[in-house]
Design an enzyme around this catalytic site. Structure first.
Site, PDB file in Angstrom:
ATOM      1  N   GLY A 143       7.077   5.313   8.221  1.00  0.00           N
ATOM      2  CA  GLY A 143       6.272   6.533   8.308  1.00  0.00           C
ATOM      3  C   GLY A 143       6.366   7.131   9.701  1.00  0.00           C
ATOM      4  N   SER A 144       5.323   7.827  10.095  1.00  0.00           N
ATOM      5  CA  SER A 144       5.399   8.568  11.356  1.00  0.00           C
ATOM      6  C   SER A 144       5.237   7.648  12.570  1.00  0.00           C
ATOM      7  CB  SER A 144       4.300   9.633  11.397  1.00  0.00           C
ATOM      8  OG  SER A 144       3.045   9.002  11.572  1.00  0.00           O
TER       9      SER A 144
ATOM     10  N   LYS B  68       0.890  -1.171   0.000  1.00  0.00           N
ATOM     11  CA  LYS B  68       0.000   0.000   0.000  1.00  0.00           C
ATOM     12  C   LYS B  68       0.927   1.219   0.000  1.00  0.00           C
ATOM     13  CE  LYS B  68      -3.173   3.117   1.001  1.00  0.00           C
ATOM     14  NZ  LYS B  68      -2.383   4.283   0.565  1.00  0.00           N
ATOM     15  N   PRO B  69       1.144   1.818  -1.193  1.00  0.00           N
ATOM     16  CA  PRO B  69       2.037   2.992  -1.236  1.00  0.00           C
ATOM     17  C   PRO B  69       1.303   4.260  -0.787  1.00  0.00           C
ATOM     18  CG  PRO B  69       1.214   2.519  -3.434  1.00  0.00           C
ATOM     19  CD  PRO B  69       0.572   1.493  -2.506  1.00  0.00           C
TER      20      PRO B  69
ATOM     21  N   GLU C  70      10.348  16.105  14.757  1.00  0.00           N
ATOM     22  CA  GLU C  70      11.026  15.870  13.485  1.00  0.00           C
ATOM     23  C   GLU C  70      10.689  17.019  12.537  1.00  0.00           C
ATOM     24  OE1 GLU C  70       9.700  12.311  11.425  1.00  0.00           O
ATOM     25  OE2 GLU C  70      11.772  11.914  10.869  1.00  0.00           O
TER      26      GLU C  70
ATOM     27  N   CYS D 131      13.862  10.431   7.054  1.00  0.00           N
ATOM     28  CA  CYS D 131      13.811  10.134   8.500  1.00  0.00           C
ATOM     29  C   CYS D 131      15.180  10.260   9.149  1.00  0.00           C
ATOM     30  CB  CYS D 131      13.325   8.709   8.741  1.00  0.00           C
ATOM     31  SG  CYS D 131      11.791   8.347   7.964  1.00  0.00           S
TER      32      CYS D 131
ATOM     33  N   GLU E 188       9.650   1.452  10.855  1.00  0.00           N
ATOM     34  CA  GLU E 188      10.745   2.410  10.656  1.00  0.00           C
ATOM     35  C   GLU E 188      10.093   3.789  10.745  1.00  0.00           C
ATOM     36  OE1 GLU E 188      12.633   5.049   9.071  1.00  0.00           O
ATOM     37  OE2 GLU E 188      12.844   3.944   7.176  1.00  0.00           O
TER      38      GLU E 188
HETATM   39  C1  SIN Z   1      13.724   7.214   5.153  1.00  0.00           C
HETATM   40  O1  SIN Z   1      13.810   8.409   5.241  1.00  0.00           O
HETATM   41  O2  SIN Z   1      12.723   6.641   5.570  1.00  0.00           O
HETATM   42  C2  SIN Z   1      14.765   6.341   4.509  1.00  0.00           C
HETATM   43  C3  SIN Z   1      16.048   7.001   4.300  1.00  0.00           C
HETATM   44  C4  SIN Z   1      17.092   6.104   3.683  1.00  0.00           C
HETATM   45  O3  SIN Z   1      16.871   4.931   3.398  1.00  0.00           O
HETATM   46  O4  SIN Z   1      18.185   6.605   3.485  1.00  0.00           O
END
Ligand code: SIN
Length: 479
Positions: free
Chosen positions: A230-231, A176-177, A381, A286, A252
């Protein structure tokens, strides 16, 4: 651009399909213009995909690792063959500068290649037995149906980083993008179809009802695992929704990366690393630096050299190959970035450069000095091109500032002293540490965080374990 790669439907059970006639618009964040209208799938298509992935699961798990690897290798070759077109689609829908998009296609393909190989090495164990008449064996088996929920900031690589290990070990997948960037995902599904995965092994569901689709995936007993990028808030929601079915989760989530510059650092190298790790994808990753923490003695030198390097960044439409800073993903992102800057300046921050949104869709690369831990941008963030700089005067103080956050994804520091490097790296409460390095992402290393940044690892030999169940077999009564 290869228009043949632009599709508008979901891909389920080996067929291009829709939930009905409803569509949604995909827009270019650099100018707000519509790129395509995509069929809006929802709960119905999600249920269909779960059924299809479940049906295909048994057969796919029986393929040898080598057979699965061959199809993955083919997918990898196709992704690389279509690098230019995939990169253009990615830039159009995400705003990412075109050179970064090309880099992401290669980065994304590298996970497919890596796990095509690694799937062949999902070894078990033979454990020396505790009795004479028993033998202790451990095998590893695919978890089953996996759902991958992926973000807009890496529309391709976050898919392959989850999908490749899952498929390599014999799981089937439902992707699911993000609805901001479905076109890259649909193009990837088209290439997966060409590569020859059997029907139902690879499913992609596109739609704007993320909450409904996510809930359907969480509630299903047939879905054995969810891998999400995601968040932190959505990660927590998925975790609590998955508790009824006790699903495995790889999460993640958000970050608040510190970047410490010690007084013995190579300042030129630190500035190079700072630019890469702060302004990649206009600050929308992230692992982008959230807080620069610079020793008193080198604060002026670092800040002035950083300012010079920032002034050389070119902002504009990511399709221009000279651009380094593209638009932010949405108006909401612009507003959020503005609010961080406003809050910092109201509370005593000193604007060194930037600070404004430009032409509605862009935000200037910004540096703010004199920041403190009470400001919003120190706690949350930022996900935009804003670089706050803290001062420190002792190693302890630097570590205290760096660890003063709920997050624990990436961290960075610069020093030439090997003892300090070991000590600081061990004390940083983060899943990843860049030591004299601002760019740490690679398929060969475990990517992931601790604390509120999530759980599980992606990439590397560790990344495959998240898609395997351990089974212990005890052979008894051996004479
Ligand atoms: C991310 O921001 O979720 C991934 C960053 C990366 O793989 O370098």
């Amino acid at each position: 651009m290869n228009k043949n790669l632009i599709f508008r439907k979901s891909y389920v059970d080996g067929n291009w399909t829709t939930d009905g006639k409803k569509t949604f618009k995909v827009t270019n964040p650099a100018n707000g213009k519509t790129i395509a209208s995509v069929y809006d799938g929802g709960i119905k298509i999600t249920k269909k995909a779960i059924k299809s992935a479940n049906k295909a699961s048994n057969n796919w798990s029986k393929y040898t690792a080598k057979e699965r690897s061959k199809i993955l290798e083919k997918w990898n070759d196709l992704i690389l063959e279509y690098t230019e077109s995939l990169a253009e689609i990615m830039t159009l829908e995400s705003g990412k500068p075109i050179n970064e998009s090309k880099g992401e296609v290669e980065y994304g393909a590298s996970f497919v290649k890596w796990f095509a190989e690694e799937g062949k090495r999902a070894y078990g164990d033979v454990i020396p037995s505790h009795t004479k008449s028993q033998r202790v064996i451990v095998i590893k088996q695919p978890i089953g149906v996996v759902a991958a929920i992926t973000p807009w900031n890496f529309p391709l690589a976050m898919i392959t980083r989850k999908v490749a290990p899952a498929l390599a070990v014999g799981c089937t997948i439902i992707i699911k993008p993000a609805d901001e960037t479905p076109l890259t995902a649909i193009a990837l599904a088209h290439l997966a179809d060409k590569a020859g995965f059997p029907p139902g092994v690879f499913n992609l569901i596109v739609g704007t009802d993320s909450a409904g689709m996510g809930k359907t995936l969480c509630d299903s007993n047939l879905v054995k695992k969810i891998s999400f990028t995601g968040s932190t808030e959505i990660g927590q929601l998925l975790m609590s929704r998955s508790s009824k079915t006790l699903k495995k989760l790889s999460l993640e989530l958000g970050g608040n990366a510190p970047f410490i510059v010690f007084e013995d650092a190579d300042i030129e190298k630190a500035v190079e690393g700072a630019i890469l790790s702060k302004f990649r994808n206009s600050g929308q990753t992230c692992i982008c630096v959230n807080r620069f923490i610079v020793h008193n003695k080198v604060y002026d030198e670092f800040t002035s050299k950083f300012l010079l390097a920032v002034s050389e960044l070119k902002m504009g439409d990511g399709m221009d190959k000279n651009v380094n800073i593209g638009p932010l993903i949405s108006q909401e992102a612009i507003k959020k970035t503005e609010s961080f800057v406003k809050d910092a300046l109201k509370n005593g921050g000193k604007l060194i450069t930037g600070g404004n949104s430009i032409d509605k869709y862009f935000f200037e690369p910004t540096i703010i000095g004199n920041v403190n831990l009470e400001m919003k941008l120190a706690k949350e963030e930022i996900f935009g091109p804003v670089a706050p700089i803290f001062k420190f005067s002792s190693d302890k103080e630097a570590i205290d500032i760096a660890n003063d956050t709920i997050y624990g994804l990436a961290s960075y520091f610069y020093s030439k002293d090997i003892n300090r490097c070991w000590n600081i790296a061990e004390k940083l409460q983060y899943g990843m540490v860049g030591i004299n390095e601002g760019l740490i992402s690679t398929e060969v290393a475990p990517f992931g965080g601790i604390k509120s940044s999530g759980q599980g690892r992606e990439g590397s030999k560790y990344g495959i374990e998240d898609y395997l169940e351990i089974k212990y077999m005890c052979f008894g009564n051996i004479k």
